[in-house]
Design a protein around this motif. Structure first.
Motif, PDB file in Angstrom:
ATOM      1  N   UNK A 111       0.859  -1.171   0.000  1.00  0.00           N
ATOM      2  CA  UNK A 111       0.000   0.000   0.000  1.00  0.00           C
ATOM      3  C   UNK A 111       0.906   1.235   0.000  1.00  0.00           C
ATOM      4  N   UNK A 112       0.957   2.100  -0.993  1.00  0.00           N
ATOM      5  CA  UNK A 112       0.083   2.049  -2.152  1.00  0.00           C
ATOM      6  C   UNK A 112       0.401   0.853  -3.052  1.00  0.00           C
ATOM      7  N   UNK A 113      -0.623   0.434  -3.750  1.00  0.00           N
ATOM      8  CA  UNK A 113      -0.494  -0.738  -4.607  1.00  0.00           C
ATOM      9  C   UNK A 113       0.413  -0.425  -5.795  1.00  0.00           C
ATOM     10  N   UNK A 114       1.268  -1.405  -6.199  1.00  0.00           N
ATOM     11  CA  UNK A 114       2.114  -1.135  -7.366  1.00  0.00           C
ATOM     12  C   UNK A 114       1.254  -0.734  -8.569  1.00  0.00           C
ATOM     13  N   UNK A 115       1.714   0.262  -9.266  1.00  0.00           N
ATOM     14  CA  UNK A 115       0.929   0.735 -10.408  1.00  0.00           C
ATOM     15  C   UNK A 115       1.333  -0.028 -11.649  1.00  0.00           C
ATOM     16  N   UNK A 116       0.374  -0.628 -12.279  1.00  0.00           N
ATOM     17  CA  UNK A 116       0.644  -1.267 -13.555  1.00  0.00           C
ATOM     18  C   UNK A 116      -0.068  -0.458 -14.632  1.00  0.00           C
ATOM     19  N   UNK A 138       6.830  -6.508 -19.830  1.00  0.00           N
ATOM     20  CA  UNK A 138       6.129  -7.765 -19.543  1.00  0.00           C
ATOM     21  C   UNK A 138       4.637  -7.456 -19.561  1.00  0.00           C
ATOM     22  N   UNK A 139       3.886  -8.243 -20.320  1.00  0.00           N
ATOM     23  CA  UNK A 139       2.460  -7.967 -20.495  1.00  0.00           C
ATOM     24  C   UNK A 139       1.652  -9.112 -19.881  1.00  0.00           C
ATOM     25  N   UNK A 140       0.803  -8.764 -18.941  1.00  0.00           N
ATOM     26  CA  UNK A 140       0.023  -9.774 -18.218  1.00  0.00           C
ATOM     27  C   UNK A 140      -1.206 -10.165 -19.035  1.00  0.00           C
ATOM     28  N   UNK A 141      -1.361 -11.467 -19.235  1.00  0.00           N
ATOM     29  CA  UNK A 141      -2.438 -11.909 -20.125  1.00  0.00           C
ATOM     30  C   UNK A 141      -3.620 -12.507 -19.393  1.00  0.00           C
ATOM     31  N   UNK A 142      -3.474 -12.854 -18.107  1.00  0.00           N
ATOM     32  CA  UNK A 142      -4.620 -13.503 -17.462  1.00  0.00           C
ATOM     33  C   UNK A 142      -5.185 -12.619 -16.357  1.00  0.00           C
ATOM     34  N   UNK A 153       1.194  -9.258 -11.256  1.00  0.00           N
ATOM     35  CA  UNK A 153       1.840  -7.960 -11.398  1.00  0.00           C
ATOM     36  C   UNK A 153       2.719  -7.672 -10.189  1.00  0.00           C
ATOM     37  N   UNK A 154       2.203  -8.033  -9.029  1.00  0.00           N
ATOM     38  CA  UNK A 154       2.962  -7.781  -7.808  1.00  0.00           C
ATOM     39  C   UNK A 154       4.250  -8.600  -7.799  1.00  0.00           C
ATOM     40  N   UNK A 155       4.181  -9.849  -8.256  1.00  0.00           N
ATOM     41  CA  UNK A 155       5.391 -10.682  -8.299  1.00  0.00           C
ATOM     42  C   UNK A 155       6.455 -10.003  -9.167  1.00  0.00           C
ATOM     43  N   UNK A 156       5.999  -9.457 -10.285  1.00  0.00           N
ATOM     44  CA  UNK A 156       6.947  -8.818 -11.196  1.00  0.00           C
ATOM     45  C   UNK A 156       7.503  -7.525 -10.605  1.00  0.00           C
ATOM     46  N   UNK A 157       6.609  -6.710 -10.041  1.00  0.00           N
ATOM     47  CA  UNK A 157       7.048  -5.435  -9.481  1.00  0.00           C
ATOM     48  C   UNK A 157       8.014  -5.699  -8.332  1.00  0.00           C
ATOM     49  N   UNK A 158       7.701  -6.706  -7.509  1.00  0.00           N
ATOM     50  CA  UNK A 158       8.582  -7.004  -6.373  1.00  0.00           C
ATOM     51  C   UNK A 158       9.916  -7.580  -6.829  1.00  0.00           C
ATOM     52  N   UNK A 208       5.564  -3.103 -16.446  1.00  0.00           N
ATOM     53  CA  UNK A 208       4.582  -4.190 -16.338  1.00  0.00           C
ATOM     54  C   UNK A 208       3.246  -3.670 -16.856  1.00  0.00           C
ATOM     55  N   UNK A 209       2.681  -4.372 -17.808  1.00  0.00           N
ATOM     56  CA  UNK A 209       1.436  -3.926 -18.436  1.00  0.00           C
ATOM     57  C   UNK A 209       0.306  -4.902 -18.121  1.00  0.00           C
ATOM     58  N   UNK A 210      -0.836  -4.331 -17.806  1.00  0.00           N
ATOM     59  CA  UNK A 210      -2.039  -5.125 -17.539  1.00  0.00           C
ATOM     60  C   UNK A 210      -2.874  -5.148 -18.818  1.00  0.00           C
TER      61      UNK A 210
END
Ligand code: SAM
Length: 415
Positions: free
Chosen positions: A297-302, A376-380, A387-392, A398-400
């Motif tokens: 918190x704040x949440x990672x921004x994707x 990295x583009x999240x597909x699911x 996204x959090x795994x990637x940001x961490x 990181x794209x949603x």
């Protein structure tokens, strides 16, 4: 959009939507063993369990009763279903009769059905505590979702789980929540003809993209819709347009409220669709095998990716995920001339492989070797968890693309 400390919305009794009547229509037209299995599988997948054997279960706002029956089919018991709307209570009774053979044995069988409101603290206090507290798409329709969430949390037993789905602000950017709230007010004031026109208008605009050619594909879309928790397209269109009272909330607001006010840790999250699904467990007495998600918190921004062409001129992208959404994205990138370096497999213990002619790397290997500015583009739809795994892990681009995948998949199905 509401926050926990907002003034409570006025109870718009005259506009209140008759959910139960819609559920009765659903049962008459759509209830089937196949839908029951789909509903059960969805529930078990999110709970990360093979079955619910030996677990007590409460279904708050049970609606059609389909998901109570699905829990029952997964082995849950004792089971308690309740709803504010008498027609939903009656619908659930019919489902119970259908799956238990009816008669006096049904309630003796450990499945109780009652009428009551999750906003009624006195009613809730008499219900007991449950291993699984389930409230899917309900609390945001009560008129005070924060009190409803508090009361739902009070029903969770030590070592238990709270499984809720709430309309996510994040999934309603365009059109925004305010637009839909106005649509619902109009729908509930309209007569039968006006409602039918609004339902057709919704399908035409928001599902068919106003393309006459897509009309031919509507029956296929309606058929496929059952995969969404065993639901039915027309029932859900009416529920969506009518569902009032109604609130939206942001994912961080819900997680923060649950942590600070209710002592709950987040242990599962699926977002990207109209409803975000949350799984919580009491911090003081957590469910074994459900470690808290490290929600920041704040949440990672994707960054939300709405157009594949937006990545033109960037280094080759990695698609995170290997399922159907990943294939849809690959095709979109290929068509837009965007280079795709490969896929990332988020599954624990996955190995290296090839998919659609591109390499697939397990997450650990990818994190060990990829440049941190690789797109990295999240597909699911597990966008926030992944996204959090990637940001961490330090990835900065990181794209949603979940909304994009859904849109492309719908268009593909319908052209
Ligand atoms: C969108 S439906 C969801 C039904 C079901 N949970 C499902 O997943 O299909 C919302 C349900 O919540 C019920 N509901 C609304 N306010 C309620 C309240 N205060 N207490 C209990 N149920 C309520 C409605 O009557 C309706 O059946």
């Amino acid at each position: 959009m509401t926050r926990p400390d907002d003034p409570k919305p006025e109870e718009p009794a005259a506009l209140r939507y008759g959910f139960g009547a819609n559920w009765q229509r659903y049962l008459a037209r759509c209830f089937s063993p196949e839908r029951l299995e789909i509903a059960r599988d969805h529930m078990l997948r999110f709970l990360r369990r093979r079955d619910l054997a030996g677990l007590s279960f409460i279904d708050i706002g049970c609606g059609s009763g389909l998901h109570s029956a699905a829990a029952r089919m997964a082995g849950a018991g004792p089971l308690l279903s309740f709803d504010y709307d008498p027609d939903s209570v009656a619908a659930t009774g019919r489902v119970r009769d259908a799956v238990t053979g009816g008669g006096a044995g049904a309630s003796a069988d450990g499945w109780d059905i009652r009428r009551g409101s999750i906003l009624d603290a006195g009613f809730c206090a008499g219900l007991g505590r449950f291993d699984i507290v389930y409230a899917w798409g309900v609390l945001h329709h009560t008129g005070d979702q924060w009190t409803a969430l508090r009361n739902a949390a009070s029903l969770v037993a030590g070592g238990g789980l709270l499984y809720v789905a709430l309309y996510a602000e994040e999934a309603h950017l365009d059109p925004p929540p305010a637009y839909w709230l106005e649509v619902k007010r109009r729908y509930n004031r309209a007569g039968p003809l006006g409602r039918a026109v609004m339902e057709a208008g919704y399908v035409w605009t928001h599902m068919l993209g106003r393309r006459p050619a897509n009309l031919l594909k509507l029956p296929g879309m309606a058929r496929d819709y059952r995969r969404s928790r065993g639901m039915d397209l027309h029932t859900d269109v009416r529920d969506w347009l009518g569902g009032w009272p109604m609130e939206f909330s942001s994912i961080p607001a819900v997680v923060r409220f649950a942590a600070a006010e209710l002592g709950l840790d987040l242990v599962g999250l699926a977002s990207g669709e109209a409803n975000a699904e949350y799984l919580f467990t009491p911090r003081a007495a957590p469910a074994p095998g459900y470690p808290p998600l490290p929600f920041r918190d704040p949440h990672p921004v994707m960054v939300r990716l709405d157009d594949p062409a937006a990545l033109r001129g960037w280094p080759p992208v990695h698609i995170f995920g290997t399922a159907a959404g990943a294939a849809v994205l690959l095709r979109a990138f290929d068509e837009a001339g965007i280079a795709v370096a490969g896929f990332v497999d988020p599954t624990e213990g996955a190995g290296e492989s090839m998919l659609h002619g591109r390499p697939v790397l397990p997450f650990g290997r990818f994190a060990a070797q990829a440049a941190r500015d690789a797109p990295v583009v999240l597909s699911n739809r597990f966008v926030f968890e992944n996204g959090r795994r990637l940001v961490e892990a330090g990835f900065t681009r990181v794209f949603d693309a979940h909304a994009l995948v859904r849109r492309l998949a719908a268009v593909r199905r319908s052209v």
